[in-house]
Design a protein around this motif. Structure first.
Motif, PDB file in Angstrom:
ATOM      1  N   ASN A  12      -6.848  10.808  18.930  1.00 38.72           N
ATOM      2  CA  ASN A  12      -6.808  11.334  17.563  1.00 38.72           C
ATOM      3  C   ASN A  12      -5.438  11.124  16.924  1.00 38.72           C
ATOM      4  O   ASN A  12      -5.336  10.765  15.746  1.00 38.72           O
ATOM      5  CB  ASN A  12      -7.162  12.823  17.559  1.00 38.72           C
ATOM      6  CG  ASN A  12      -8.638  13.070  17.773  1.00 38.72           C
ATOM      7  OD1 ASN A  12      -9.462  12.195  17.512  1.00 38.72           O
ATOM      8  ND2 ASN A  12      -8.989  14.245  18.265  1.00 38.72           N
ATOM      9  N   LYS A  13      -4.374  11.347  17.708  1.00 40.83           N
ATOM     10  CA  LYS A  13      -3.021  11.139  17.184  1.00 40.83           C
ATOM     11  C   LYS A  13      -2.780   9.668  16.856  1.00 40.83           C
ATOM     12  O   LYS A  13      -2.187   9.328  15.835  1.00 40.83           O
ATOM     13  CB  LYS A  13      -1.984  11.634  18.190  1.00 40.83           C
ATOM     14  CG  LYS A  13      -1.889  13.149  18.272  1.00 40.83           C
ATOM     15  CD  LYS A  13      -0.799  13.573  19.239  1.00 40.83           C
ATOM     16  CE  LYS A  13      -0.694  15.099  19.293  1.00 40.83           C
ATOM     17  NZ  LYS A  13       0.359  15.533  20.246  1.00 40.83           N
ATOM     18  N   HIS A  65      -1.958   8.098  13.186  1.00 37.45           N
ATOM     19  CA  HIS A  65      -0.812   7.232  12.924  1.00 37.45           C
ATOM     20  C   HIS A  65      -1.252   5.905  12.304  1.00 37.45           C
ATOM     21  O   HIS A  65      -0.598   5.374  11.396  1.00 37.45           O
ATOM     22  CB  HIS A  65      -0.040   6.964  14.218  1.00 37.45           C
ATOM     23  CG  HIS A  65       0.669   8.179  14.729  1.00 37.45           C
ATOM     24  ND1 HIS A  65       0.985   8.342  16.069  1.00 37.45           N
ATOM     25  CD2 HIS A  65       1.113   9.299  14.102  1.00 37.45           C
ATOM     26  CE1 HIS A  65       1.612   9.500  16.234  1.00 37.45           C
ATOM     27  NE2 HIS A  65       1.687  10.096  15.051  1.00 37.45           N
ATOM     28  N   THR A  66      -2.392   5.381  12.804  1.00 38.19           N
ATOM     29  CA  THR A  66      -2.916   4.121  12.274  1.00 38.19           C
ATOM     30  C   THR A  66      -3.325   4.273  10.819  1.00 38.19           C
ATOM     31  O   THR A  66      -3.006   3.420   9.981  1.00 38.19           O
ATOM     32  CB  THR A  66      -4.119   3.657  13.117  1.00 38.19           C
ATOM     33  OG1 THR A  66      -3.730   3.533  14.481  1.00 38.19           O
ATOM     34  CG2 THR A  66      -4.644   2.318  12.613  1.00 38.19           C
ATOM     35  N   VAL A  67      -4.031   5.362  10.530  1.00 37.68           N
ATOM     36  CA  VAL A  67      -4.465   5.616   9.157  1.00 37.68           C
ATOM     37  C   VAL A  67      -3.267   5.810   8.237  1.00 37.68           C
ATOM     38  O   VAL A  67      -3.226   5.290   7.118  1.00 37.68           O
ATOM     39  CB  VAL A  67      -5.399   6.851   9.107  1.00 37.68           C
ATOM     40  CG1 VAL A  67      -5.670   7.268   7.665  1.00 37.68           C
ATOM     41  CG2 VAL A  67      -6.700   6.565   9.837  1.00 37.68           C
ATOM     42  N   GLN A  68      -2.265   6.547   8.724  1.00 39.47           N
ATOM     43  CA  GLN A  68      -1.069   6.775   7.917  1.00 39.47           C
ATOM     44  C   GLN A  68      -0.314   5.468   7.674  1.00 39.47           C
ATOM     45  O   GLN A  68       0.164   5.202   6.557  1.00 39.47           O
ATOM     46  CB  GLN A  68      -0.152   7.775   8.621  1.00 39.47           C
ATOM     47  CG  GLN A  68       1.066   8.189   7.809  1.00 39.47           C
ATOM     48  CD  GLN A  68       0.698   8.882   6.508  1.00 39.47           C
ATOM     49  OE1 GLN A  68      -0.188   9.727   6.478  1.00 39.47           O
ATOM     50  NE2 GLN A  68       1.365   8.504   5.431  1.00 39.47           N
ATOM     51  N   ALA A  69      -0.209   4.625   8.726  1.00 37.14           N
ATOM     52  CA  ALA A  69       0.474   3.336   8.570  1.00 37.14           C
ATOM     53  C   ALA A  69      -0.258   2.443   7.583  1.00 37.14           C
ATOM     54  O   ALA A  69       0.360   1.761   6.752  1.00 37.14           O
ATOM     55  CB  ALA A  69       0.572   2.643   9.933  1.00 37.14           C
ATOM     56  N   LYS A  70      -1.595   2.467   7.652  1.00 42.87           N
ATOM     57  CA  LYS A  70      -2.397   1.675   6.709  1.00 42.87           C
ATOM     58  C   LYS A  70      -2.202   2.171   5.287  1.00 42.87           C
ATOM     59  O   LYS A  70      -2.059   1.374   4.340  1.00 42.87           O
ATOM     60  CB  LYS A  70      -3.876   1.760   7.103  1.00 42.87           C
ATOM     61  CG  LYS A  70      -4.802   0.934   6.228  1.00 42.87           C
ATOM     62  CD  LYS A  70      -6.237   1.045   6.704  1.00 42.87           C
ATOM     63  CE  LYS A  70      -7.172   0.240   5.794  1.00 42.87           C
ATOM     64  NZ  LYS A  70      -8.579   0.346   6.232  1.00 42.87           N
ATOM     65  N   SER A  71      -2.181   3.493   5.127  1.00 44.54           N
ATOM     66  CA  SER A  71      -1.981   4.077   3.796  1.00 44.54           C
ATOM     67  C   SER A  71      -0.606   3.726   3.246  1.00 44.54           C
ATOM     68  O   SER A  71      -0.468   3.361   2.071  1.00 44.54           O
ATOM     69  CB  SER A  71      -2.149   5.594   3.880  1.00 44.54           C
ATOM     70  OG  SER A  71      -1.882   6.201   2.635  1.00 44.54           O
ATOM     71  N   ASP A  72       0.407   3.792   4.123  1.00 39.60           N
ATOM     72  CA  ASP A  72       1.769   3.437   3.695  1.00 39.60           C
ATOM     73  C   ASP A  72       1.861   1.962   3.319  1.00 39.60           C
ATOM     74  O   ASP A  72       2.512   1.594   2.335  1.00 39.60           O
ATOM     75  CB  ASP A  72       2.768   3.750   4.814  1.00 39.60           C
ATOM     76  CG  ASP A  72       2.904   5.243   5.077  1.00 39.60           C
ATOM     77  OD1 ASP A  72       2.516   6.025   4.182  1.00 39.60           O
ATOM     78  OD2 ASP A  72       3.394   5.619   6.163  1.00 39.60           O
ATOM     79  N   PHE A  73       1.189   1.114   4.101  1.00 35.34           N
ATOM     80  CA  PHE A  73       1.209  -0.329   3.821  1.00 35.34           C
ATOM     81  C   PHE A  73       0.562  -0.632   2.475  1.00 35.34           C
ATOM     82  O   PHE A  73       1.105  -1.394   1.660  1.00 35.34           O
ATOM     83  CB  PHE A  73       0.477  -1.071   4.944  1.00 35.34           C
ATOM     84  CG  PHE A  73       0.271  -2.536   4.667  1.00 35.34           C
ATOM     85  CD1 PHE A  73       1.317  -3.434   4.784  1.00 35.34           C
ATOM     86  CD2 PHE A  73      -0.979  -3.014   4.274  1.00 35.34           C
ATOM     87  CE1 PHE A  73       1.134  -4.787   4.529  1.00 35.34           C
ATOM     88  CE2 PHE A  73      -1.166  -4.351   4.016  1.00 35.34           C
ATOM     89  CZ  PHE A  73      -0.117  -5.255   4.148  1.00 35.34           C
ATOM     90  N   LEU A  74      -0.606  -0.020   2.233  1.00 33.92           N
ATOM     91  CA  LEU A  74      -1.307  -0.257   0.961  1.00 33.92           C
ATOM     92  C   LEU A  74      -0.505   0.270  -0.217  1.00 33.92           C
ATOM     93  O   LEU A  74      -0.469  -0.346  -1.286  1.00 33.92           O
ATOM     94  CB  LEU A  74      -2.688   0.402   1.002  1.00 33.92           C
ATOM     95  CG  LEU A  74      -3.694  -0.235   1.972  1.00 33.92           C
ATOM     96  CD1 LEU A  74      -4.980   0.601   2.004  1.00 33.92           C
ATOM     97  CD2 LEU A  74      -4.006  -1.675   1.573  1.00 33.92           C
ATOM     98  N   SER A  75       0.156   1.404  -0.021  1.00 28.35           N
ATOM     99  CA  SER A  75       0.978   1.971  -1.090  1.00 28.35           C
ATOM    100  C   SER A  75       2.154   1.059  -1.406  1.00 28.35           C
ATOM    101  O   SER A  75       2.477   0.814  -2.576  1.00 28.35           O
ATOM    102  CB  SER A  75       1.474   3.359  -0.673  1.00 28.35           C
ATOM    103  OG  SER A  75       2.328   3.891  -1.652  1.00 28.35           O
ATOM    104  N   THR A  76       2.785   0.519  -0.345  1.00 29.73           N
ATOM    105  CA  THR A  76       3.922  -0.386  -0.533  1.00 29.73           C
ATOM    106  C   THR A  76       3.493  -1.680  -1.220  1.00 29.73           C
ATOM    107  O   THR A  76       4.147  -2.167  -2.154  1.00 29.73           O
ATOM    108  CB  THR A  76       4.578  -0.710   0.822  1.00 29.73           C
ATOM    109  OG1 THR A  76       4.981   0.499   1.448  1.00 29.73           O
ATOM    110  CG2 THR A  76       5.776  -1.623   0.654  1.00 29.73           C
ATOM    111  N   MET A  77       2.363  -2.253  -0.748  1.00 30.37           N
ATOM    112  CA  MET A  77       1.873  -3.497  -1.341  1.00 30.37           C
ATOM    113  C   MET A  77       1.490  -3.294  -2.796  1.00 30.37           C
ATOM    114  O   MET A  77       1.736  -4.158  -3.647  1.00 30.37           O
ATOM    115  CB  MET A  77       0.663  -4.000  -0.540  1.00 30.37           C
ATOM    116  CG  MET A  77       1.014  -4.546   0.833  1.00 30.37           C
ATOM    117  SD  MET A  77       2.147  -5.945   0.754  1.00 30.37           S
ATOM    118  CE  MET A  77       1.121  -7.150  -0.099  1.00 30.37           C
TER     119      MET A  77
END
Length: 230
Positions: free
Chosen positions: A199-200, A204-216
């Motif tokens: 779950n952790k 982390h994967t979901v958060q990293a994906k969200s951060d990546f999409l936000s940055t892009m």
């Protein structure tokens, strides 16, 4: 703002502030096991009054008092659950020892022994489970040598004439119980730890994906805003 009262009986309110699922399960089991003490106390009072054994009414009152205090502490301070489990197991051990040394061994006493063993493993963990199992085994063995004289006609085992052989069988059976609880407990907690780890990782994967999409999204918007003059 709701007014806080000492007597609280709602389990749901207590569980709502406990995030961990294992702790919620532990609290729920503790709650219902001790809640069931009340009908047993009522039955005991009726029996002791009808039989004229008024001396045991004091014991009924003590059981009622201890049960109520432990339940209220649990519902008000769920973080104390491990301490309360220890108190409950110590009280159960004293009750079992008193019965083993001064009264006949009966089915309810043996049920208390098995409940104590089970609850010590799943309430406190493997080390304490082994400790309280040894406490119970010691009481059963010692009561056959130093117990009340009426133990002389208590049948330890119908299959073995030699008392030592019968006691060895009892000890071996308890070892089997300890081993089964030990490994089931280990497997259960290992599986739950793996699930928590997954779950952790997923979080982390979901958060990293969200951060990546936000940055892009930000990187793409900046040149486009320049082009269109915004």
């Amino acid at each position: 703002m709701t007014k806080s009262t000492f007597f609280r009986w709602s389990l749901a309110k207590t569980l709502s502030v406990v995030p961990d699922s294992l702790e919620r399960a532990k609290i729920s089991v503790f709650y219902f096991v001790f809640l069931l003490n009340y009908p047993k106390i009522i039955i005991g009072v009726i029996d002791h009054v009808s039989s004229g054994n008024l001396a045991l009414l004091a014991s009924d009152f003590r059981t009622f008092l201890v049960t109520t205090i432990l339940l209220q502490l649990l519902l008000h301070k769920p973080k104390m659950v491990n301490v309360l489990v220890h108190i409950a197991l110590i009280a159960t051990s004293l009750y079992v020892y008193r019965a083993l040394f001064y009264y006949q061994v009966d089915i309810p006493i043996m049920q208390q022994v098995f409940m104590a063993v089970t609850f010590s493993f799943y309430g406190l963990g493997r080390r304490w489970g082994i400790f309280y199992t040894l406490v119970m085994v010691a009481g059963i063995v010692l009561s056959n040598f130093f117990g009340y004289p009426q133990h002389s006609y208590i049948m330890v085992s119908a299959r073995y004439e030699n008392l030592w052989f019968a006691l060895l069988i009892i000890i071996i059976n308890f070892i089997a119980i300890v081993i089964s609880h030990y490994y089931f407990h280990a497997a259960l907690y290992r599986s739950l730890s793996e699930i928590k780890g997954l779950n952790k990782t997923l979080e982390h994967t979901v958060q990293a994906k969200s951060d990546f999409l936000s940055t892009m999204s930000h990187e793409l918007r900046t040149p486009l805003n320049t082009v269109i003059g915004m």
